[in-house]
Design an enzyme around this catalytic site. Structure first.
Site, PDB file in Angstrom:
ATOM      1  N   ASP A  20       3.498  16.798  -0.603  1.00 26.07           N
ATOM      2  CA  ASP A  20       4.470  17.696   0.030  1.00 26.07           C
ATOM      3  C   ASP A  20       5.658  16.949   0.622  1.00 26.07           C
ATOM      4  OD1 ASP A  20       3.017  16.475   1.989  1.00 26.07           O
ATOM      5  OD2 ASP A  20       2.599  18.279   3.148  1.00 26.07           O
TER       6      ASP A  20
ATOM      7  N   GLU B 144      -3.179   3.633   8.900  1.00 27.05           N
ATOM      8  CA  GLU B 144      -2.339   2.692   8.163  1.00 27.05           C
ATOM      9  C   GLU B 144      -2.501   1.260   8.673  1.00 27.05           C
ATOM     10  OE1 GLU B 144      -0.314   6.746   8.329  1.00 27.05           O
ATOM     11  OE2 GLU B 144      -1.270   5.363   9.745  1.00 27.05           O
TER      12      GLU B 144
END
Length: 317
Positions: free
Chosen positions: A192, A280
């Site tokens: 998206d 991350e």
């Protein structure tokens, strides 16, 4: 013996008494046998030619298959032919976790229209469910993009960031199927977001770890590495003081060699309570330091990726 003697006598009688009848009978028999033999020989020839054609087609398919990307996973997959010669330029493995929602097909269609313009790319789409979605498979099959589509449901014990189980499944697939020694990079891309095609051409030449800015990330207008003299010294990002790599998931790529040099490279799926936005940095801390970062996008001064979901949540537009 009696039958053979009787036949000899009958043939002798025909030859002696009526040679004309015998000759006609012999000619008919010989003609019939000759026709049968010719027919059998022609059928045998046709059968051999058919077998030869089947064999040639089989060999052609095998030779054609050598030009395709390997696809040995047990998951439901479909891979299209690579559009350029292997090893000419580095391959990009684009990993996209996805899940069923109202806008899933719209988001995937838009992203597919972006990726179809990127050369030398293999799209790994991982469905957050126990089986794949036939609508998604049909979209991928008609996209003219080399792809792998697998299903990996989020485990009940997982409490980390959404999509980590799916990313780990994709990393496992790469470990099993990538041709070792072939230059390639891995990029985690949500379906998206909005992507600039130029960034893909930059990231494919990542030596170990590369980074770039991401727009509308972390409730900020822009998250980016701070570059000084060509080196990343810090980050302009939310909660950057608590993260070694304060980067969005869409803001970095790693070379596939890292997956073997620091095996097993995986995202954590179980984290302490109230832990947020550490997926991350915890992933990259397994293999890299800040000195390893290669700044892209003109020393991280240009934005090539925008997070659409965060933009709407933050109310920027």
């Amino acid at each position: 013996m009696k039958i053979e003697t009787h036949l000899k006598n009958e043939i002798g009688r025909l030859c002696v008494k009526d040679g004309t009848k015998f000759n006609v009978l012999c000619i008919l028999i010989l003609s019939t046998v000759l026709v049968v033999l010719l027919y059998m020989d022609s059928q045998k020839g046709i059968g051999q030619r058919v077998k030869q054609r089947i064999y040639v087609k089989s060999i052609s398919r095998q030779l054609k298959g050598l030009k395709e990307l390997p696809e040995t996973s047990n998951h439901p997959t479909a891979v299209t032919k690579s559009r350029i010669k292997p090893k000419v330029i580095p391959l990009i493995y684009t990993v996209t976790p996805t899940y069923y929602r109202l806008t899933q097909m719209a988001d995937l269609t838009r992203f597919a229209n972006t990726l179809r313009n990127v050369r030398r790319l293999h799209w790994i789409v991982v469905e957050d469910w126990t089986f794949t979605n036939h609508n998604v498979h049909d979209l991928l099959h008609t996209s003219n993009i080399s792809f792998t589509y697998i299903a990996q449901a989020t485990r009940e014990t997982s409490n980390a960031s959404k999509g980590n189980d799916q990313k780990n499944s994709a990393l496992e697939w790469i470990n099993k199927n990538h041709r070792f020694g072939e230059p390639a990079v891995v990029y985690f891309a949500d379906d998206d977001n909005t992507y600039d095609l130029r960034l893909f051409e930059e990231m494919r030449y990542t030596k170990k770890l590369s980074m770039w800015p991401v727009g509308f990330s972390g409730a900020m207008r822009l998250e980016k590495p701070i570059v000084k003299d060509g080196k990343v010294t810090n980050f302009s990002a939310w909660w950057s003081n608590h993260r070694v790599f304060a980067v969005d998931m869409a803001g970095f790529a790693i070379n596939t060699n890292v997956l073997w040099d620091y095996y097993p490279m995986r995202f954590e799926t179980i984290v302490p309570a109230k832990t947020c936005c550490m997926a991350e940095t915890h992933f990259l801390e397994q293999c890299c330091t800040r000195e390893d970062i290669e700044p892209k996008a003109d020393n991280c001064t240009k934005v090539g990726i925008y997070r659409n979901r965060e933009r709407k949540m933050a109310g920027f537009f």
